[in-house]
Design a protein around this motif. Structure first.
Motif, PDB file in Angstrom:
ATOM      1  N   GLU A  95      -8.369   7.439  -0.633  1.00 53.05           N
ATOM      2  CA  GLU A  95      -8.909   6.972  -1.906  1.00 53.05           C
ATOM      3  C   GLU A  95     -10.308   6.391  -1.743  1.00 53.05           C
ATOM      4  O   GLU A  95     -11.085   6.344  -2.695  1.00 53.05           O
ATOM      5  CB  GLU A  95      -7.968   5.930  -2.522  1.00 53.05           C
ATOM      6  CG  GLU A  95      -6.607   6.481  -2.906  1.00 53.05           C
ATOM      7  CD  GLU A  95      -5.680   5.411  -3.437  1.00 53.05           C
ATOM      8  OE1 GLU A  95      -5.965   4.215  -3.200  1.00 53.05           O
ATOM      9  OE2 GLU A  95      -4.681   5.751  -4.100  1.00 53.05           O
ATOM     10  N   ASP A  96     -10.621   5.936  -0.520  1.00 55.16           N
ATOM     11  CA  ASP A  96     -11.928   5.330  -0.260  1.00 55.16           C
ATOM     12  C   ASP A  96     -12.935   6.309   0.336  1.00 55.16           C
ATOM     13  O   ASP A  96     -14.146   6.110   0.201  1.00 55.16           O
ATOM     14  CB  ASP A  96     -11.765   4.144   0.698  1.00 55.16           C
ATOM     15  CG  ASP A  96     -10.904   3.035   0.114  1.00 55.16           C
ATOM     16  OD1 ASP A  96     -10.899   2.886  -1.127  1.00 55.16           O
ATOM     17  OD2 ASP A  96     -10.226   2.330   0.889  1.00 55.16           O
ATOM     18  N   ALA A 124       0.815  -1.209   0.000  1.00 57.49           N
ATOM     19  CA  ALA A 124       0.000   0.000   0.000  1.00 57.49           C
ATOM     20  C   ALA A 124       0.852   1.264   0.000  1.00 57.49           C
ATOM     21  O   ALA A 124       0.463   2.268  -0.586  1.00 57.49           O
ATOM     22  CB  ALA A 124      -0.927  -0.021   1.213  1.00 57.49           C
ATOM     23  N   ALA A 125       1.992   1.227   0.660  1.00 56.69           N
ATOM     24  CA  ALA A 125       2.875   2.403   0.723  1.00 56.69           C
ATOM     25  C   ALA A 125       4.254   1.965   1.167  1.00 56.69           C
ATOM     26  O   ALA A 125       4.413   0.969   1.868  1.00 56.69           O
ATOM     27  CB  ALA A 125       2.310   3.441   1.686  1.00 56.69           C
ATOM     28  N   ASP A 126       5.264   2.730   0.747  1.00 59.93           N
ATOM     29  CA  ASP A 126       6.645   2.450   1.142  1.00 59.93           C
ATOM     30  C   ASP A 126       7.048   3.199   2.401  1.00 59.93           C
ATOM     31  O   ASP A 126       8.061   2.890   3.008  1.00 59.93           O
ATOM     32  CB  ASP A 126       7.603   2.817   0.010  1.00 59.93           C
ATOM     33  CG  ASP A 126       7.446   1.900  -1.190  1.00 59.93           C
ATOM     34  OD1 ASP A 126       7.155   0.712  -0.983  1.00 59.93           O
ATOM     35  OD2 ASP A 126       7.597   2.386  -2.327  1.00 59.93           O
ATOM     36  N   ARG A 127       6.264   4.198   2.778  1.00 59.02           N
ATOM     37  CA  ARG A 127       6.592   4.997   3.957  1.00 59.02           C
ATOM     38  C   ARG A 127       5.305   5.487   4.601  1.00 59.02           C
ATOM     39  O   ARG A 127       4.248   5.547   3.965  1.00 59.02           O
ATOM     40  CB  ARG A 127       7.481   6.179   3.579  1.00 59.02           C
ATOM     41  CG  ARG A 127       6.805   7.166   2.656  1.00 59.02           C
ATOM     42  CD  ARG A 127       7.734   8.268   2.185  1.00 59.02           C
ATOM     43  NE  ARG A 127       8.807   7.780   1.329  1.00 59.02           N
ATOM     44  CZ  ARG A 127       9.636   8.562   0.655  1.00 59.02           C
ATOM     45  NH1 ARG A 127       9.516   9.883   0.747  1.00 59.02           N
ATOM     46  NH2 ARG A 127      10.582   8.064  -0.096  1.00 59.02           N
ATOM     47  N   LEU A 134      -1.841  10.143  -1.094  1.00 56.73           N
ATOM     48  CA  LEU A 134      -2.492   9.056  -0.373  1.00 56.73           C
ATOM     49  C   LEU A 134      -2.320   9.262   1.133  1.00 56.73           C
ATOM     50  O   LEU A 134      -1.200   9.369   1.632  1.00 56.73           O
ATOM     51  CB  LEU A 134      -1.907   7.708  -0.783  1.00 56.73           C
ATOM     52  CG  LEU A 134      -2.444   6.484  -0.030  1.00 56.73           C
ATOM     53  CD1 LEU A 134      -3.945   6.315  -0.241  1.00 56.73           C
ATOM     54  CD2 LEU A 134      -1.693   5.220  -0.469  1.00 56.73           C
ATOM     55  N   GLU A 135      -3.437   9.342   1.843  1.00 57.00           N
ATOM     56  CA  GLU A 135      -3.424   9.526   3.290  1.00 57.00           C
ATOM     57  C   GLU A 135      -4.265   8.439   3.949  1.00 57.00           C
ATOM     58  O   GLU A 135      -5.137   7.845   3.322  1.00 57.00           O
ATOM     59  CB  GLU A 135      -3.991  10.904   3.665  1.00 57.00           C
ATOM     60  CG  GLU A 135      -3.235  12.075   3.065  1.00 57.00           C
ATOM     61  CD  GLU A 135      -3.820  13.419   3.487  1.00 57.00           C
ATOM     62  OE1 GLU A 135      -4.828  13.416   4.245  1.00 57.00           O
ATOM     63  OE2 GLU A 135      -3.286  14.463   3.062  1.00 57.00           O
TER      64      GLU A 135
END
Length: 285
Positions: free
Chosen positions: A95-96, A16-19, A72-73
């Motif tokens: 995003e949701d 979902a994310a790298d950081r 993206l949060e």
């Protein structure tokens, strides 16, 4: 067909994310992205991020995947959510759900924070350590004396001690040159650094004049920073005798919960075992 198969494989293996960083009035850095709190990626699961840091009561916070707003949060969703210690809550992707709901805690304290981006959950648990308010999950050595030079992204990481999270340490080779300690591997030079106290080489100050430590002898050093005592130590190590005992099966074993907390006397359950430089997951019956 092949393109579809490759797409499916990529979708299944992508993270979902790298950081992940924490921002908000509940944190020491507030909404300043350069002072955001960097969460550490779990060694066991690339979708899990952890931090042991201080949160202020009744003040808001959320999680970012980049040092920028509008990307993206991960947030509370449609409305504010007050997290209860040890109770899992939904972690809502921007995003949701477009509503920018924030998280809160009802008590000012240090918390163990665990975000699982794959399962979209967050758990905050009041930490065992409460001696001093914790700002950082790691420090980074930056400067011409280090392997990464002045590239902040290549800074030498100093890990948080499992039993005393106000201490950070690393064993590293240092060259002739200078260094200071950064607090955010993803930010630039506008972040706050731990710097040399001009009155005492063994003490640190947070921010202020850009006074660095200067090394005139190339060697391997054990470096320890204590942000509670505001001290630093650089101890030269004989490279031929580095942890000779720790590489054997006779080295002391240390056990940690999957959340990263050290356990002195583990009972039945699943733990992370560290011994002689090796880390494995074990089940104790």
């Amino acid at each position: 067909m092949l393109c579809c198969a490759l797409y499916v494989v990529g979708a299944l293996t992508a993270h979902a994310a790298d950081r992940l960083v924490i921002v908000g009035d509940a944190t020491w850095g507030g909404w300043n992205l350069s002072q955001s709190t960097v969460m550490q990626k779990s060694d066991e699961n690339a979708d899990v991020f952890k931090a042991t840091v201080h949160l202020d009561a009744n003040k808001e916070f959320k999680f970012l995947t980049e040092l920028a707003f509008g990307k993206l949060e991960y947030r509370a969703g449609a409305g504010p959510v007050t997290l209860q210690s040890g109770v899992e809550a939904p972690l809502v992707s921007s995003e949701d759900e477009p509503t920018d709901g924030k998280f809160f805690v009802s008590e000012s304290a240090n918390y163990d924070i665990v975000c699982n981006l794959a399962e979209k959950t967050v758990v905050v648990t009041k930490a065992t350590y409460q001696a001093t308010a914790l700002k950082h999950t790691a420090l980074w050595m930056i400067g011409s004396a280090t392997k990464g030079g002045w590239s902040i992204g290549e800074g030498t990481v100093m890990k948080q001690d499992a039993t005393n999270p106000a201490k950070f340490s690393a064993r590293t080779e240092l060259k002739l040159g200078e260094l200071k300690f950064g607090t955010n591997i993803y930010a630039g030079f506008d972040q706050m650094f731990y710097l040399r106290d001009v009155t005492d080489e063994g003490k640190i100050v947070f921010g202020g004049n850009d006074n660095k430590w200067n090394f005139t002898e190339e060697a391997t050093y054990d470096v320890t920073v204590d942000v509670a005592a505001m001290t630093v130590s650089f101890t030269k190590v004989d490279p031929t005798a580095i942890n000779a005992v720790e590489t054997t099966s006779e080295a002391p074993a240390r056990y940690y919960t999957l959340g990263g907390m050290q356990v002195e006397k583990p009972h039945a359950g699943v733990y992370v075992k560290r011994q002689g430089g090796k880390t494995v997951k074990v089940m104790i019956k």
